[in-house]
Design an enzyme around this catalytic site. Sequence first.
Site, PDB file in Angstrom:
ATOM      1  N   LYS A 206      -2.542  -4.351 -14.715  1.00  0.00           N
ATOM      2  CA  LYS A 206      -3.638  -4.384 -14.306  1.00  0.00           C
ATOM      3  C   LYS A 206      -3.851  -2.409 -14.658  1.00  0.00           C
ATOM      4  O   LYS A 206      -3.379  -1.633 -13.832  1.00  0.00           O
ATOM      5  CB  LYS A 206      -4.031  -4.489 -12.845  1.00  0.00           C
ATOM      6  CG  LYS A 206      -5.573  -4.515 -12.914  1.00  0.00           C
ATOM      7  CD  LYS A 206      -6.010  -3.931 -11.388  1.00  0.00           C
ATOM      8  CE  LYS A 206      -6.469  -2.885 -11.211  1.00  0.00           C
ATOM      9  NZ  LYS A 206      -7.339  -2.006 -11.749  1.00  0.00           N
ATOM     10  N   GLY A 258       0.830   4.657  -8.218  1.00  0.00           N
ATOM     11  CA  GLY A 258      -0.047   5.408  -7.873  1.00  0.00           C
ATOM     12  C   GLY A 258      -0.079   6.144  -5.883  1.00  0.00           C
ATOM     13  O   GLY A 258       0.523   6.929  -6.059  1.00  0.00           O
ATOM     14  N   SER A 259      -1.603   5.727  -5.493  1.00  0.00           N
ATOM     15  CA  SER A 259      -1.786   7.006  -4.458  1.00  0.00           C
ATOM     16  C   SER A 259      -0.846   5.950  -3.368  1.00  0.00           C
ATOM     17  O   SER A 259      -0.028   5.089  -3.459  1.00  0.00           O
ATOM     18  CB  SER A 259      -3.184   6.876  -4.043  1.00  0.00           C
ATOM     19  OG  SER A 259      -3.343   5.513  -3.594  1.00  0.00           O
ATOM     20  N   THR A 260       0.038   7.044  -2.640  1.00  0.00           N
ATOM     21  CA  THR A 260       0.682   6.448  -1.352  1.00  0.00           C
ATOM     22  C   THR A 260       0.119   5.677  -0.266  1.00  0.00           C
ATOM     23  O   THR A 260       0.402   4.337  -0.337  1.00  0.00           O
ATOM     24  CB  THR A 260       0.972   8.069  -0.111  1.00  0.00           C
ATOM     25  OG1 THR A 260       1.706   8.443  -1.578  1.00  0.00           O
ATOM     26  CG2 THR A 260       2.163   7.371   0.572  1.00  0.00           C
ATOM     27  N   VAL A 262      -3.021   3.299  -0.943  1.00  0.00           N
ATOM     28  CA  VAL A 262      -2.950   1.857  -2.064  1.00  0.00           C
ATOM     29  C   VAL A 262      -1.098   1.283  -1.639  1.00  0.00           C
ATOM     30  O   VAL A 262      -1.041   0.422  -1.880  1.00  0.00           O
ATOM     31  CB  VAL A 262      -3.097   1.823  -3.257  1.00  0.00           C
ATOM     32  CG1 VAL A 262      -3.082   0.639  -4.195  1.00  0.00           C
ATOM     33  CG2 VAL A 262      -4.615   2.222  -3.246  1.00  0.00           C
ATOM     34  N   GLY A 263      -0.281   2.365  -1.966  1.00  0.00           N
ATOM     35  CA  GLY A 263       0.940   1.805  -1.806  1.00  0.00           C
ATOM     36  C   GLY A 263       2.203   0.851  -1.011  1.00  0.00           C
ATOM     37  O   GLY A 263       2.168   0.128  -0.891  1.00  0.00           O
ATOM     38  N   GLU A 280       5.450   4.565  -6.971  1.00  0.00           N
ATOM     39  CA  GLU A 280       6.015   5.535  -7.355  1.00  0.00           C
ATOM     40  C   GLU A 280       4.869   5.822  -6.731  1.00  0.00           C
ATOM     41  O   GLU A 280       3.510   5.712  -7.603  1.00  0.00           O
ATOM     42  CB  GLU A 280       6.432   5.901  -8.742  1.00  0.00           C
ATOM     43  CG  GLU A 280       6.635   6.840  -9.172  1.00  0.00           C
ATOM     44  CD  GLU A 280       5.756   7.890  -9.861  1.00  0.00           C
ATOM     45  OE1 GLU A 280       5.562   8.471  -9.147  1.00  0.00           O
ATOM     46  OE2 GLU A 280       5.179   7.054 -11.136  1.00  0.00           O
ATOM     47  N   CYS A 314       1.961  13.638 -10.302  1.00  0.00           N
ATOM     48  CA  CYS A 314       2.472  12.590  -9.166  1.00  0.00           C
ATOM     49  C   CYS A 314       3.221  13.966  -9.321  1.00  0.00           C
ATOM     50  O   CYS A 314       3.949  14.490  -8.091  1.00  0.00           O
ATOM     51  CB  CYS A 314       3.600  11.725  -9.027  1.00  0.00           C
ATOM     52  SG  CYS A 314       4.023  10.656 -10.664  1.00  0.00           S
ATOM     53  N   GLU A 411      -1.543  16.129  -1.779  1.00  0.00           N
ATOM     54  CA  GLU A 411      -1.637  16.276  -3.115  1.00  0.00           C
ATOM     55  C   GLU A 411      -2.828  16.935  -3.755  1.00  0.00           C
ATOM     56  O   GLU A 411      -3.746  15.800  -3.346  1.00  0.00           O
ATOM     57  CB  GLU A 411      -1.406  14.830  -3.550  1.00  0.00           C
ATOM     58  CG  GLU A 411      -0.668  14.734  -4.468  1.00  0.00           C
ATOM     59  CD  GLU A 411      -0.514  13.324  -5.974  1.00  0.00           C
ATOM     60  OE1 GLU A 411      -0.793  12.288  -4.791  1.00  0.00           O
ATOM     61  OE2 GLU A 411       0.013  13.843  -6.388  1.00  0.00           O
TER      62      GLU A 411
HETATM   63  P1  NDP Z   1      -5.064   4.398  -6.898  1.00  0.00           P
HETATM   64  O1  NDP Z   1      -3.648   4.371  -5.855  1.00  0.00           O
HETATM   65  O2  NDP Z   1      -6.673   3.655  -5.806  1.00  0.00           O
HETATM   66  O3  NDP Z   1      -5.330   3.776  -8.510  1.00  0.00           O
HETATM   67  C1  NDP Z   1      -3.893   3.228  -9.243  1.00  0.00           C
HETATM   68  C2  NDP Z   1      -3.703   1.640  -9.145  1.00  0.00           C
HETATM   69  O4  NDP Z   1      -4.142   1.468  -7.996  1.00  0.00           O
HETATM   70  C3  NDP Z   1      -5.582   1.792 -10.196  1.00  0.00           C
HETATM   71  O5  NDP Z   1      -4.622   0.784 -11.302  1.00  0.00           O
HETATM   72  C4  NDP Z   1      -6.249   1.108  -8.893  1.00  0.00           C
HETATM   73  O6  NDP Z   1      -7.543   0.441 -10.013  1.00  0.00           O
HETATM   74  C5  NDP Z   1      -5.324   0.406  -8.453  1.00  0.00           C
HETATM   75  N1  NDP Z   1      -5.839  -0.275  -7.041  1.00  0.00           N
HETATM   76  C6  NDP Z   1      -6.775   0.168  -6.181  1.00  0.00           C
HETATM   77  N2  NDP Z   1      -6.583   0.474  -4.965  1.00  0.00           N
HETATM   78  C7  NDP Z   1      -5.624  -0.823  -4.440  1.00  0.00           C
HETATM   79  C8  NDP Z   1      -5.212  -2.265  -3.918  1.00  0.00           C
HETATM   80  N3  NDP Z   1      -5.907  -1.854  -2.933  1.00  0.00           N
HETATM   81  N4  NDP Z   1      -4.340  -2.378  -3.851  1.00  0.00           N
HETATM   82  C9  NDP Z   1      -3.802  -2.528  -5.403  1.00  0.00           C
HETATM   83  N5  NDP Z   1      -3.831  -2.051  -6.584  1.00  0.00           N
HETATM   84  C10 NDP Z   1      -5.547  -1.132  -6.135  1.00  0.00           C
HETATM   85  O7  NDP Z   1      -5.330   5.979  -6.828  1.00  0.00           O
HETATM   86  P2  NDP Z   1      -7.365   7.017  -7.031  1.00  0.00           P
HETATM   87  O8  NDP Z   1      -7.096   6.785  -8.625  1.00  0.00           O
HETATM   88  O9  NDP Z   1      -7.918   6.265  -6.191  1.00  0.00           O
HETATM   89  O10 NDP Z   1      -6.122   8.349  -6.873  1.00  0.00           O
HETATM   90  C11 NDP Z   1      -6.268   8.149  -5.658  1.00  0.00           C
HETATM   91  C12 NDP Z   1      -5.280   9.539  -5.898  1.00  0.00           C
HETATM   92  O11 NDP Z   1      -3.843   8.881  -5.519  1.00  0.00           O
HETATM   93  C13 NDP Z   1      -5.262  10.691  -6.690  1.00  0.00           C
HETATM   94  O12 NDP Z   1      -6.156  11.912  -6.654  1.00  0.00           O
HETATM   95  C14 NDP Z   1      -4.060  11.227  -6.148  1.00  0.00           C
HETATM   96  O13 NDP Z   1      -3.769  12.196  -4.830  1.00  0.00           O
HETATM   97  C15 NDP Z   1      -2.858  10.111  -6.632  1.00  0.00           C
HETATM   98  N6  NDP Z   1      -2.587   9.437  -7.607  1.00  0.00           N
HETATM   99  C16 NDP Z   1      -1.041   9.457  -7.973  1.00  0.00           C
HETATM  100  C17 NDP Z   1      -0.686   8.876  -9.338  1.00  0.00           C
HETATM  101  C18 NDP Z   1       1.123   9.030  -9.401  1.00  0.00           C
HETATM  102  O14 NDP Z   1       0.721   8.299 -10.531  1.00  0.00           O
HETATM  103  N7  NDP Z   1       1.362   8.786  -8.758  1.00  0.00           N
HETATM  104  C19 NDP Z   1      -1.402   8.519 -10.075  1.00  0.00           C
HETATM  105  C20 NDP Z   1      -3.076   8.490  -9.765  1.00  0.00           C
HETATM  106  C21 NDP Z   1      -3.198   8.944  -8.297  1.00  0.00           C
HETATM  107  P3  NDP Z   1      -8.897   0.591  -9.776  1.00  0.00           P
HETATM  108  O15 NDP Z   1      -8.704   2.012 -10.696  1.00  0.00           O
HETATM  109  O16 NDP Z   1      -9.708  -0.225 -10.367  1.00  0.00           O
HETATM  110  O17 NDP Z   1      -9.080   1.264  -8.103  1.00  0.00           O
END
Ligand code: NDP
Length: 508
Positions: A206, A258-260, A262-263, A280, A314, A411
């Site tokens: 996804k 992605g974000s901590t 959601v992680g 990650e 990140c 961050e």
């Molecule tokens: P998210 O963690 O929300 O998004 C990353 C991925 O997770 C996207 O595909 C998103 O889908 C999906 N997602 C969102 N919510 C859920 C959930 N509850 N369960 C499973 N998957 C989910 O990051 P954001 O886009 O909201 O960014 C917020 C902050 O996160 C940024 O400002 C940054 O600080 C950090 N970030 C860190 C990253 C990294 O590389 N470590 C990358 C991106 C963000 P969808 O796009 O449909 O919401």
Amino acid sequence: MTLTKKGQAKPAPASWGLSASGKLPWEYASAPEATDHISLRPEYGLFIGNQFGPSRPRAWFDVINPATEETLARVARASKADVNRAVATARDAYQSTWSRLPGSERAKYLYRIARIIQERSREFAVVETLNSGKPIKESRDVDVPLAAAHFFYYAGWADKLDYAFPNREPRSLGVAAQVIPWNFPLLMLAWKIAPALAAGNTVVLKPASTTPLTAYLFADVVLQADLPPGAVNIITGPGEIGMELVSHPDVNKVAFTGSTAVGKMIARAVAGSHKKLTLELGGKAANIVFDDAPLDQAIEGIINGIYFNQGEVCCAGSRLFVQESVFDPLLDKLKNRLGTMRVGDPLDKNTDVGAINSAAQLAKITELVESGVAEGAEIFQPECQLPDRGFFFRPTLFTGVSQSHRIAQEEIFGPVLSVLTFRTPEEAIEKANNTPYGLSAGVWTEKGSRIFKMVSAMRAGVVWANTFNRFDPTSPFGGYKESGYGREGGLHGLAAYLDLSPNGTNGR
Ligand code: NDP
């Protein structure tokens, strides 16, 4: 504009060719990348079992270009039923074909994918830039070549798993559920799909909702490479669909970037299940400059460390620690260098800082920068004209930052650097490690012994010495603490997609 410590304008050194206002005395001619070689479809359905099709029930959402706010296409919004369908298709493909193929055959498919990405690299670069806002020179020179390199690298391992993990009987896991972010859409796809397929697993991926287009372009590559139907499935939808996917009971492996926040939710959802998990997450990297460092080289590393990909990285070097004795000359050079950066049209080959990926991310950056000003840090931004439309933010640096400021702790994920100082190596280590994150760090010094001392003392998964933001498929990448766990890249990244346990129960 260059400011003295007292906030007065100070002329830049003549050698930089800048005017007293910090602006270049001449303009670059625009050099836009051609877009006539790509054609986006008006809509993209879900990619399940080698077929594009609408979601069930039919639902769509728009995908925009963050540099212009114009709609690029609409994509299908998956439902829970679509998640079930995608996982069932991946399971069928795993059992009937992909896991049964000899490694040498899987390798041929991966090599084919890598070569097709190379052949279609201009197309991938332009679509990535249109959809993510990153400068074309970065998608062209970093994202796309590295994505191809990951497929080449893991193709090489597909038929050598017994050599990679001697005396371990490596076995594939089954279906991998992969959720990726918007900052490196194609590259994160490659980091996830290449090792999964090489190890004999099938995949449901996804992409982030703002950046699905190169993933759907990759689906075309899957068709072109003639992969068995169901080996790679791509579905789009909001975060809750990501949660449905990783929670699905028939998934054996979960990989998330992605974000901590959601992680942590994913870790809770997966806890107690048989699923293997790689996370990650975020970072707040320290980039440490000692007084014996070659300053001009360090300046380029600092700039690359924080302004590459608009700082939406990140592992960005977002906290700069400068040894006190070189603070003044380094800051002068840094501010002058900032004045030469070009912010604007991501498709222009001269652009250094493109568009922020979304209005939401721009609002988050703006709020954190405002908090820095409110908490008393001193802001510096070069004078530059931002485009009238789109999501843009000036490259920014803060001095007078204290460890407790939000801009030193949280961050920001934008082109914003917090500059702090230190006197001794011990103080630098103490301050660098004073963060909930532990993804990456950088050290600038001429002394080899100091590099080794710093590298072993810093709680970060990757430490770069006299460089920053270097990536290679052979090198594992991942973090400590709130930056997640597990490694991607290299043999570690392959092991994450294999059952190496003596009794063969891991991930099943
Ligand atoms: P998210 O963690 O929300 O998004 C990353 C991925 O997770 C996207 O595909 C998103 O889908 C999906 N997602 C969102 N919510 C859920 C959930 N509850 N369960 C499973 N998957 C989910 O990051 P954001 O886009 O909201 O960014 C917020 C902050 O996160 C940024 O400002 C940054 O600080 C950090 N970030 C860190 C990253 C990294 O590389 N470590 C990358 C991106 C963000 P969808 O796009 O449909 O919401």
